[in-house]
Design an enzyme around this catalytic site. Structure first.
Site, PDB file in Angstrom:
ATOM      1  N   ASP A 151     -68.718  58.928 -32.331  1.00 54.40           N
ATOM      2  CA  ASP A 151     -67.692  59.699 -31.628  1.00 54.40           C
ATOM      3  C   ASP A 151     -66.370  59.616 -32.390  1.00 54.40           C
ATOM      4  OD1 ASP A 151     -66.631  57.168 -31.036  1.00 54.40           O
ATOM      5  OD2 ASP A 151     -67.298  57.204 -28.960  1.00 54.40           O
ATOM      6  N   LEU A 152     -65.290  60.045 -31.776  1.00 55.80           N
ATOM      7  CA  LEU A 152     -63.983  60.045 -32.431  1.00 55.80           C
ATOM      8  C   LEU A 152     -63.505  58.654 -32.828  1.00 55.80           C
ATOM      9  CD1 LEU A 152     -62.105  62.662 -30.216  1.00 55.80           C
ATOM     10  CD2 LEU A 152     -62.976  62.976 -32.536  1.00 55.80           C
TER      11      LEU A 152
END
Length: 137
Positions: free
Chosen positions: A15-16
């Site tokens: 993810d980020l």
């Protein structure tokens, strides 16, 4: 019986924050269940029957993060069988440190496609599961 399935963390799992996204762990444990079924059942004969096995509950605890390049091992085993439901314990660990990343309990039911309802487990299946559970007690 304990099935061990390895998965290498790829870029698309992140993810980020650059660690494995929580939703991906559900995919990892599903892969572990399919590998378990491949080993537990003969020639996927269970897929040819009237029965399906829908998941009805997942309890998942996140213990530590996994990152790009980590090799994870999904450990899967039966822990409890009821009249119509069964529970598996699944643990994801980092290889080679054995650090626990995820612990999950997954419950599903024995469901008849024809009856469109949950039904009691067939006796032969129940016996195999009970033997599998007893091996860890």
């Amino acid at each position: 019986m304990l099935n061990k399935t390895q998965i290498k963390v790829r870029g698309y799992h992140l993810d980020l924050f650059q660690h494995v996204n929580n939703a991906r762990y559900l995919e990892f444990i599903e892969e572990g269940r399919w590998a378990f079924f491949d080993e537990f059942f003969d020639d996927n004969d269970w897929m040819q029957q009237d029965l399906v096995w829908p998941v009805v509950n997942i309890n998942i605890n996140f213990k530590s993060e996994a990152n790009f390049g980590d090799v994870l091992e999904v450990q899967t085993r039966y822990t409890k069988i009821g009249n119509r439901s069964i529970t598996m314990q699944q643990t994801i660990i980092k290889v080679p440190t054995n650090e626990i990343v995820v612990e999950a309990d997954v419950t599903y039911v024995c469901f008849s496609k024809a009856a469109k309802a949950a039904i009691p487990f067939p006796d032969d299946f129940r016996q195999r599961v009970e033997l599998s559970i007893a091996a860890f007690e």
